[in-house]
Write an enzyme that holds these catalytic residues in place. Sequence first.
Site, PDB file in Angstrom:
ATOM      1  N   GLU A  37     -45.983 102.090 -17.004  1.00  0.00           N
ATOM      2  CA  GLU A  37     -46.854 101.705 -18.114  1.00  0.00           C
ATOM      3  C   GLU A  37     -47.184 100.209 -18.023  1.00  0.00           C
ATOM      4  O   GLU A  37     -46.383  99.421 -17.537  1.00  0.00           O
ATOM      5  CB  GLU A  37     -46.161 101.951 -19.467  1.00  0.00           C
ATOM      6  CG  GLU A  37     -45.780 103.372 -19.718  1.00  0.00           C
ATOM      7  CD  GLU A  37     -44.469 103.761 -19.056  1.00  0.00           C
ATOM      8  OE1 GLU A  37     -44.263 104.966 -18.904  1.00  0.00           O
ATOM      9  OE2 GLU A  37     -43.685 102.884 -18.667  1.00  0.00           O
ATOM     10  N   ASP A  51     -43.738 112.783 -10.818  1.00  0.00           N
ATOM     11  CA  ASP A  51     -42.815 113.381 -11.796  1.00  0.00           C
ATOM     12  C   ASP A  51     -42.730 112.503 -13.047  1.00  0.00           C
ATOM     13  O   ASP A  51     -42.698 113.010 -14.166  1.00  0.00           O
ATOM     14  CB  ASP A  51     -41.416 113.544 -11.195  1.00  0.00           C
ATOM     15  CG  ASP A  51     -41.402 114.523 -10.038  1.00  0.00           C
ATOM     16  OD1 ASP A  51     -41.993 115.604 -10.168  1.00  0.00           O
ATOM     17  OD2 ASP A  51     -40.801 114.189  -8.999  1.00  0.00           O
ATOM     18  N   TYR A  52     -42.695 111.209 -12.840  1.00  0.00           N
ATOM     19  CA  TYR A  52     -42.608 110.279 -13.965  1.00  0.00           C
ATOM     20  C   TYR A  52     -43.809 110.447 -14.906  1.00  0.00           C
ATOM     21  O   TYR A  52     -43.657 110.471 -16.121  1.00  0.00           O
ATOM     22  CB  TYR A  52     -42.522 108.837 -13.474  1.00  0.00           C
ATOM     23  CG  TYR A  52     -42.397 107.862 -14.614  1.00  0.00           C
ATOM     24  CD1 TYR A  52     -41.155 107.599 -15.184  1.00  0.00           C
ATOM     25  CD2 TYR A  52     -43.515 107.252 -15.170  1.00  0.00           C
ATOM     26  CE1 TYR A  52     -41.033 106.745 -16.269  1.00  0.00           C
ATOM     27  CE2 TYR A  52     -43.414 106.398 -16.239  1.00  0.00           C
ATOM     28  CZ  TYR A  52     -42.171 106.140 -16.789  1.00  0.00           C
ATOM     29  OH  TYR A  52     -42.054 105.300 -17.867  1.00  0.00           O
ATOM     30  N   HIS A  53     -44.989 110.561 -14.341  1.00  0.00           N
ATOM     31  CA  HIS A  53     -46.202 110.641 -15.155  1.00  0.00           C
ATOM     32  C   HIS A  53     -46.504 112.060 -15.650  1.00  0.00           C
ATOM     33  O   HIS A  53     -47.436 112.246 -16.429  1.00  0.00           O
ATOM     34  CB  HIS A  53     -47.401 110.080 -14.384  1.00  0.00           C
ATOM     35  CG  HIS A  53     -47.366 108.588 -14.269  1.00  0.00           C
ATOM     36  ND1 HIS A  53     -47.474 107.746 -15.358  1.00  0.00           N
ATOM     37  CD2 HIS A  53     -47.210 107.782 -13.194  1.00  0.00           C
ATOM     38  CE1 HIS A  53     -47.401 106.493 -14.954  1.00  0.00           C
ATOM     39  NE2 HIS A  53     -47.230 106.484 -13.650  1.00  0.00           N
TER      40      HIS A  53
END
Length: 146
Positions: A37, A51-53
């Site tokens: 971010e 995966d994070y997003h």
Amino acid sequence: MIASQRDLDCEPLHLENHLEVLFVENGLRYARTARTENKAKPDFLFPGVSDYHNPAYDPSKLTMLGVKSTCKDRWRQVLAEADRIDHKHLLTLETSISTYQTDEMASKCLQLVLPHGLHQTYTPAQQTWLMDVATFTDLVRTRQTA
């Protein structure tokens, strides 16, 4: 003086390169300096940026590792990286960080990771809280296989 400053500037990258070899040898999936971010770029994001997003991906399986050869007050920078991850990790080679600072790190959900040989430079109370590199690697492996 200029050459020594250049060496200091490169030192964190050397440390990150060594960690990257370790992560590859252990079969860990990760992204290096991926954007999260507000243009934040944690040093290592496990298992990866996609995966994070992905809002459907379980955030308890995500791990973030900041790397700073020395902490000073710069450790707070890590707190602003990877908002989806509540408990962050910071690897450093700095010895004998004050109890005040490690208590503050713990209160901010930032886990300090050091090579096991450096643990002895910390107080006995701090040593119970410190994480070594092998334990960190095991944690990431467990999250990736869960």
